[in-house]
Design an enzyme around this catalytic site. Structure first.
Site, PDB file in Angstrom:
ATOM      1  N   THR A 182      -7.657  14.608  32.514  1.00 56.06           N
ATOM      2  CA  THR A 182      -8.679  14.696  31.253  1.00 56.06           C
ATOM      3  C   THR A 182      -9.470  15.675  31.674  1.00 56.06           C
ATOM      4  O   THR A 182      -9.341  16.963  31.961  1.00 56.06           O
ATOM      5  CB  THR A 182      -9.621  13.713  32.712  1.00 56.06           C
ATOM      6  OG1 THR A 182     -10.703  13.542  31.856  1.00 56.06           O
ATOM      7  CG2 THR A 182     -10.038  14.608  34.325  1.00 56.06           C
ATOM      8  N   TYR A 221     -14.530  12.475  39.977  1.00 53.82           N
ATOM      9  CA  TYR A 221     -13.745  12.498  38.866  1.00 53.82           C
ATOM     10  C   TYR A 221     -12.670  13.412  38.571  1.00 53.82           C
ATOM     11  O   TYR A 221     -11.687  13.745  38.783  1.00 53.82           O
ATOM     12  CB  TYR A 221     -14.257  11.556  37.943  1.00 53.82           C
ATOM     13  CG  TYR A 221     -12.935  11.408  37.135  1.00 53.82           C
ATOM     14  CD1 TYR A 221     -12.757  10.266  36.881  1.00 53.82           C
ATOM     15  CD2 TYR A 221     -13.511  11.975  35.280  1.00 53.82           C
ATOM     16  CE1 TYR A 221     -11.555  10.582  36.068  1.00 53.82           C
ATOM     17  CE2 TYR A 221     -12.785  12.051  34.862  1.00 53.82           C
ATOM     18  CZ  TYR A 221     -11.569  11.171  35.146  1.00 53.82           C
ATOM     19  OH  TYR A 221     -10.778  10.331  33.937  1.00 53.82           O
TER      20      TYR A 221
END
Length: 337
Positions: free
Chosen positions: A123, A147
């Site tokens: 990501t 995250y």
């Protein structure tokens, strides 16, 4: 050289949003594919009936060993994980377990089974709030939430594993994934999703009263955050090309951004949804969310130079149209009004 069609692929999280599109891309390319998903956020209907499906967890070493042997797996595409940034702040240990500890278990099982190729769903959150935009793969990785850290830790484990074992990997750092399969076979199905285009098409169909615009005072042309939106089917195609590259050069590992290299602001996206649906969505101006960068746009030079990847859906209205088409179909699948 090994023919990629002779390398069966296990897709983890293959019943989820991006994973299910990767399954279709592999299947459409004539590849052998199997899926493991615990269906926590995935949907069984998202996996074609002719694709072997295993309900279970990637932490289950015995289950994985059985799948690897039964399906003669030669590569892993790893999508299984948790992806909601605010939730990662509220439940950091859950995210480190689900995204990092379980990824380590999956890697260990793959290494034990002698599986040489591993593609990882990473990501742009690994970059945190970059000082420059567009962002290259060499931009400092400075995550600002669990995250992002959980994904960066997995990238590091892959790099270390590739140095120690006969395995190569590709980490693909996604920017803002949106849209749905153009043929309406799968799409973003998660209830309560936080992706802007998903939320906006839900509002356009009356499933939400309005769309919140988080932050109107960014240093951008219209004050709202700018993001690089990539069609999920183009992203899935990139995974197939990345796998081919790993098979062709077993000594080489890759890390690449996945985006189009251009950004749209929140208001521009909402204007586009209004345009595509020929109606006006109610917008609620809200304060910024902690940690949101003003602009996050990819520099896709490396992936364009490395892979024969030619995006087919790099148009905002097209992305929105496919998302809208899927949202209507999802209403029928769920028997909603």
């Amino acid at each position: 050289m090994t023919d990629p069609k002779d390398v069966p692929v296990l897709v983890t999280g293959g019943a989820g949003y991006i994973g299910s599109h990767a399954v279709l891309a592999l299947r459409d390319a004539g590849r052998k594919v199997a899926v493991i998903d615990n269906l926590t956020t995935g949907f069984r209907f998202a996996v074609p009936e002719d694709v072997p499906f295993y309900k279970g967890d990637i932490e289950d070493a015995d289950l994985l060993a059985g799948i690897f042997a039964e399906e003669r797996i030669g590569a892993v595409m790893h999508f299984a994980g948790s992806i909601v940034v605010p939730e990662s702040v509220e439940k950091p240990l859950d995210y480190y377990h689900n995204n990092t500890v379980k990824s380590r278990a999956l890697m260990a099982s793959a290494v034990d089974a002698g599986i040489p190729h591993f593609i990882f769903s990473s990501t742009a959150a690994t970059y945190g709030i970059p000082e420059v935009s567009p962002v290259t793969e060499d931009t400092p990785r400075q995550p600002i939430n669990p995250y992002g850290w959980s994904k960066l830790m997995t990238e590091q484990m892959l790099a270390d594993a590739a140095a120690a074992y006969p395995v190569n990997y590709c980490a693909l750092r996604y920017f803002n994934v949106a849209g749905a399969d153009p043929d309406g076979r799968t799409g973003q199905s998660t209830a309560g999703a936080t992706h802007l285009i998903k939320v906006a098409v839900e509002a356009a169909l009356g499933k939400r009263d309005s769309v919140a615009v988080f932050g109107t005072d960014f240093d951008t042309p219209d004050g709202t955050g700018v993001r690089d939106y990539i069609h999920v089917s183009d992203l899935a195609a990139a995974h197939v090309h990345a796998l081919d590259a790993l098979i062709a050069e077993p000594e080489r590992s890759l890390t690449m951004n996945c985006g189009y290299g251009r950004g749209f602001s929140v208001l521009e996206v909402l204007d586009a949804v209004d345009r595509v649906t020929n109606q006006t969505i109610k917008r609620v101006m809200s304060p910024r969310r902690a940690g949101d960068p003003a602009s996050l746009i990819s520099d896709p030079s490396r992936i364009r130079e490395t892979l024969p990847w030619e995006p087919q859906h790099a148009d905002l209205d097209t992305i929105i149209g496919h998302a809208l088409q899927w949202e209507r179909k999802l209403t029928q699948l769920r028997g909603e009004d």
